[in-house]
Design a protein around this motif. Structure first.
Motif, PDB file in Angstrom:
ATOM      1  N   UNK A  23       0.753   4.030   1.704  1.00 53.57           N
ATOM      2  CA  UNK A  23      -0.100   3.251   0.791  1.00 53.57           C
ATOM      3  C   UNK A  23       0.019   1.759   1.087  1.00 53.57           C
ATOM      4  N   UNK A  24       1.251   1.290   1.340  1.00 52.12           N
ATOM      5  CA  UNK A  24       1.449  -0.139   1.633  1.00 52.12           C
ATOM      6  C   UNK A  24       0.840  -0.510   2.980  1.00 52.12           C
ATOM      7  N   UNK A  25       1.002   0.350   3.983  1.00 55.81           N
ATOM      8  CA  UNK A  25       0.430   0.074   5.302  1.00 55.81           C
ATOM      9  C   UNK A  25      -1.082  -0.059   5.237  1.00 55.81           C
ATOM     10  N   UNK A  26      -1.712   0.756   4.386  1.00 54.78           N
ATOM     11  CA  UNK A  26      -3.170   0.763   4.305  1.00 54.78           C
ATOM     12  C   UNK A  26      -3.705  -0.191   3.249  1.00 54.78           C
ATOM     13  N   UNK A  27      -2.804  -0.843   2.487  1.00 60.70           N
ATOM     14  CA  UNK A  27      -3.269  -1.720   1.413  1.00 60.70           C
ATOM     15  C   UNK A  27      -3.976  -0.945   0.321  1.00 60.70           C
ATOM     16  N   UNK A  28      -3.521   0.285   0.084  1.00 61.70           N
ATOM     17  CA  UNK A  28      -4.137   1.158  -0.923  1.00 61.70           C
ATOM     18  C   UNK A  28      -3.363   0.981  -2.232  1.00 61.70           C
ATOM     19  N   UNK A  29      -3.911   0.206  -3.140  1.00 64.84           N
ATOM     20  CA  UNK A  29      -3.186  -0.092  -4.385  1.00 64.84           C
ATOM     21  C   UNK A  29      -3.414   0.977  -5.447  1.00 64.84           C
ATOM     22  N   UNK A  30      -4.546   1.679  -5.390  1.00 62.64           N
ATOM     23  CA  UNK A  30      -4.830   2.698  -6.399  1.00 62.64           C
ATOM     24  C   UNK A  30      -4.957   4.074  -5.744  1.00 62.64           C
ATOM     25  N   UNK A  31      -4.492   5.087  -6.454  1.00 65.00           N
ATOM     26  CA  UNK A  31      -4.640   6.469  -5.990  1.00 65.00           C
ATOM     27  C   UNK A  31      -6.126   6.848  -5.998  1.00 65.00           C
ATOM     28  N   UNK A  32      -6.568   7.446  -4.901  1.00 60.07           N
ATOM     29  CA  UNK A  32      -7.994   7.769  -4.804  1.00 60.07           C
ATOM     30  C   UNK A  32      -8.202   9.140  -4.187  1.00 60.07           C
ATOM     31  N   UNK A  33      -9.239   9.819  -4.673  1.00 64.19           N
ATOM     32  CA  UNK A  33      -9.760  11.001  -3.988  1.00 64.19           C
ATOM     33  C   UNK A  33     -10.813  10.522  -2.998  1.00 64.19           C
ATOM     34  N   UNK A  34     -10.679  10.911  -1.748  1.00 60.89           N
ATOM     35  CA  UNK A  34     -11.580  10.364  -0.738  1.00 60.89           C
ATOM     36  C   UNK A  34     -11.232   8.918  -0.436  1.00 60.89           C
ATOM     37  N   UNK A  35      -9.951   8.670  -0.098  1.00 62.25           N
ATOM     38  CA  UNK A  35      -9.476   7.298   0.122  1.00 62.25           C
ATOM     39  C   UNK A  35     -10.039   6.725   1.418  1.00 62.25           C
ATOM     40  N   UNK A  36     -10.413   5.424   1.384  1.00 65.03           N
ATOM     41  CA  UNK A  36     -10.984   4.802   2.594  1.00 65.03           C
ATOM     42  C   UNK A  36      -9.897   4.353   3.551  1.00 65.03           C
ATOM     43  N   UNK A  37     -10.291   4.170   4.808  1.00 65.92           N
ATOM     44  CA  UNK A  37      -9.401   3.608   5.831  1.00 65.92           C
ATOM     45  C   UNK A  37      -9.723   2.129   5.971  1.00 65.92           C
ATOM     46  N   UNK A  38      -8.715   1.281   5.780  1.00 65.92           N
ATOM     47  CA  UNK A  38      -8.941  -0.170   5.848  1.00 65.92           C
ATOM     48  C   UNK A  38      -8.924  -0.633   7.298  1.00 65.92           C
ATOM     49  N   UNK A  39     -10.023  -1.227   7.741  1.00 62.97           N
ATOM     50  CA  UNK A  39     -10.094  -1.818   9.087  1.00 62.97           C
ATOM     51  C   UNK A  39      -9.660  -3.275   9.029  1.00 62.97           C
ATOM     52  N   UNK A  40     -10.189  -4.006   8.029  1.00 63.81           N
ATOM     53  CA  UNK A  40      -9.843  -5.409   7.821  1.00 63.81           C
ATOM     54  C   UNK A  40      -9.625  -5.648   6.331  1.00 63.81           C
ATOM     55  N   UNK A  41      -9.040  -6.792   6.022  1.00 61.11           N
ATOM     56  CA  UNK A  41      -8.808  -7.141   4.625  1.00 61.11           C
ATOM     57  C   UNK A  41      -7.455  -7.810   4.482  1.00 61.11           C
ATOM     58  N   UNK A  42      -7.254  -8.469   3.348  1.00 54.87           N
ATOM     59  CA  UNK A  42      -5.996  -9.150   3.106  1.00 54.87           C
ATOM     60  C   UNK A  42      -5.389  -8.634   1.806  1.00 54.87           C
ATOM     61  N   UNK A  43      -4.151  -8.165   1.836  1.00 51.26           N
ATOM     62  CA  UNK A  43      -3.519  -7.697   0.596  1.00 51.26           C
ATOM     63  C   UNK A  43      -3.349  -8.842  -0.401  1.00 51.26           C
ATOM     64  N   UNK A  72      -7.220  -5.293  -2.196  1.00 45.98           N
ATOM     65  CA  UNK A  72      -7.424  -5.751  -0.819  1.00 45.98           C
ATOM     66  C   UNK A  72      -8.644  -6.670  -0.821  1.00 45.98           C
ATOM     67  N   UNK A  73      -8.427  -7.945  -0.472  1.00 45.23           N
ATOM     68  CA  UNK A  73      -9.533  -8.900  -0.463  1.00 45.23           C
ATOM     69  C   UNK A  73     -10.380  -8.745   0.802  1.00 45.23           C
ATOM     70  N   UNK A  74     -11.662  -8.994   0.673  1.00 46.88           N
ATOM     71  CA  UNK A  74     -12.617  -8.957   1.794  1.00 46.88           C
ATOM     72  C   UNK A  74     -12.461  -7.690   2.636  1.00 46.88           C
ATOM     73  N   UNK A  75     -12.455  -6.538   1.996  1.00 48.31           N
ATOM     74  CA  UNK A  75     -12.160  -5.314   2.758  1.00 48.31           C
ATOM     75  C   UNK A  75     -13.333  -4.859   3.628  1.00 48.31           C
ATOM     76  N   UNK A  76     -12.990  -4.389   4.810  1.00 50.08           N
ATOM     77  CA  UNK A  76     -13.930  -3.655   5.654  1.00 50.08           C
ATOM     78  C   UNK A  76     -13.307  -2.277   5.843  1.00 50.08           C
ATOM     79  N   UNK A  77     -13.920  -1.255   5.253  1.00 54.13           N
ATOM     80  CA  UNK A  77     -13.288   0.066   5.222  1.00 54.13           C
ATOM     81  C   UNK A  77     -14.248   1.126   5.748  1.00 54.13           C
ATOM     82  N   UNK A  78     -13.655   2.253   6.159  1.00 55.17           N
ATOM     83  CA  UNK A  78     -14.431   3.442   6.510  1.00 55.17           C
ATOM     84  C   UNK A  78     -14.231   4.433   5.369  1.00 55.17           C
ATOM     85  N   UNK A  79     -15.273   4.710   4.588  1.00 57.56           N
ATOM     86  CA  UNK A  79     -15.115   5.560   3.401  1.00 57.56           C
ATOM     87  C   UNK A  79     -14.533   6.940   3.737  1.00 57.56           C
ATOM     88  N   UNK A  80     -13.578   7.360   2.912  1.00 60.12           N
ATOM     89  CA  UNK A  80     -12.981   8.710   2.942  1.00 60.12           C
ATOM     90  C   UNK A  80     -12.176   9.016   4.215  1.00 60.12           C
TER      91      UNK A  80
END
Length: 446
Positions: A254-274, A281-289
């Protein structure tokens, strides 16, 4: 975090990071030396023998610096991490001792034969010695990774009556499932470093019009091996390491991905700032699910975020962990693009005259070192606040009698000493590269 603990952590981080600059190249070159020697035998090609001699000299310089910078790490277990060593010495002492007794002596003994015994051993004997150097080098890597893997995922132990951690199963320690994927990922990372260094030197020779026959063989071997290794670094080795994290260290994932909330279908963070203050995650660029799919092979699988865990169990520097992980993955992606492009040009027969590609390979030299360092930083920061995951917190593993000032004094001393070693190393490498492989052919035949 108290000041002494901070200095102890900085101390070990500095010395182990500097040390690993050398073994990653020796382990990578060990595999490439075997390939050079094998091609020399199969094709009866003296140039490949000359390539092996050249890289063996650079291997020897790296090996010597690796030994010199590795010895202080053993002492630091006692000086800076005495409580950890007292508690877990019965377990980690097994693999560390096997590394020294079996692997190190195997590698160092046969390295001497490889460097100085070619005339007496003959071609097949010299090839066999190259294989044994490779076995010793990679066996050494296995025992070290096995030690670290136990700290990430402790197995095969029991707790003694006084709280000591006792080894219950040596096979459990050596067959730790965490160790095998970590080993594959680590050694493949070392191989990538070796390939980029060999390719970079080959590109330099071609661009400068020197030693062109040898440079072409450097590039053929390093680009073909590097193309395969860079792909393997993402899948399966990186993929399975990520899945181990999902099952055994979910707070780290969760920390590596900047995932602060538990999610079903969690996105993959490409860019962003914790943003630790607002827990997002500020200014996130993610791939959904995509994170759900990569970790659990289901698009809507639930991935636990940091909110699922007590803050006391969170890694203590989430921004640095997040950035280290993304630097490693980002560089790994670039490595695939570079090596596959170079392999395509090699297949088309245009690599050796594609100056733009040769410049790319030449200038890529430092980046595998950065990626490997970022990878180890991710592994070590991700395990925090534990020195042995789930068993001993890092704060409990430090030496209670060594104050911050003492540790800082030796840290400054190491920094000065390593600066001098760096100058010596660069001078030795410069001399060998300037001397070139063809000069070795003349002296080797004498």
């Amino acid at each position: 975090m108290n000041t002494a603990l901070t200095v102890h952590r900085l101390h070990f981080a500095f010395t182990v990071t500097y040390h690993y600059l050398f073994p990653q190249l020796t382990m990578g070159l060990a595999a490439l030396l075997v390939i050079f020697k094998t091609l020399a035998l199969r094709r009866d090609d003296e140039v490949y023998d000359r390539c092996a001699r050249f890289w063996a000299r650079l291997f020897g310089i790296n090996f010597a610096l690796g030994v010199v910078t590795g010895i202080p790490l053993e002492f630091q277990f006692g000086t800076n991490w005495a409580a950890f060593s007292r508690a877990a010495g019965g377990v980690i002492g097994q693999t560390l001792a096997m590394e020294g007794v079996f692997a190190f002596f195997l590698e160092s003994s046969f390295l001497g034969l490889f460097l100085f015994g070619e005339q007496r051993l003959g071609r097949w004997g010299h090839w066999l010695v190259a294989v044994l150097v490779f076995v010793g080098s990679w066996l050494s890597g296995f025992f070290i990774v096995c030690t670290n893997a136990w700290m990430q995922h402790p197995v095969g132990y029991r707790l003694g009556p006084d709280g000591q951690i006792l080894l219950e199963s040596l096979s459990g320690l050596l067959l730790n499932p965490w160790a095998w994927w970590q080993y594959a990922h680590t050694m493949n990372g070392a191989l990538i470093t070796g390939c980029f260094v060999v390719a970079s030197v080959g590109a330099f020779y071609l661009l400068s019009g020197q030693h062109e026959e040898d440079a072409r063989r450097f590039l053929r071997v390093s680009v073909v091996v590097g193309a395969v290794a860079t792909v393997l670094q993402i899948f399966p080795t990186g993929d399975f390491q990520g899945r181990l994290l999902a099952y055994h260290e979910p707070v780290t994932l969760a920390a590596m991905e900047g995932l602060f909330r538990t999610e079903n279908g969690a996105p993959l963070a490409i860019l962003g700032q914790p943003d630790m203050e607002n827990r997002r995650l500020d200014n996130p660029l993610v791939v959904p699910r995509m994170l759900s799919f990569l970790t659990f092979r289901r698009w809507l699988a639930q991935v636990k975020g940091l909110d699922a865990f007590p803050e006391v169990d969170w890694p203590d520097n989430i921004p640095l962990l997040y950035y280290s992980y993304h630097i490693m993955v980002g560089l790994g992606t670039f490595f695939i693009a570079i090596m596959l492009t170079a392999a395509f040009l090699l297949w088309r027969g245009t690599l050796f005259r594609s100056r733009w590609m040769l410049w790319v390979l030449l200038l890529s030299l430092p980046f595998p070192y950065i990626a490997n360092t970022a990878g180890w930083t991710t592994a070590e920061l991700g395990r925090q606040p534990w020195v042995i995951y789930g068993l001993m917190r890092t704060a409990d593993g430090a030496s209670p009698m060594v104050v911050a000032g003492n540790a800082l004094f030796t840290l400054i001393g190491f920094a000065g000493l390593y600066a001098l070693l760096s100058v010596l190393f660069l001078l030795l490498v410069y001399r060998e590269v300037a001397r070139g492989p063809e000069d070795e052919a003349v002296t080797g035949a004498g």
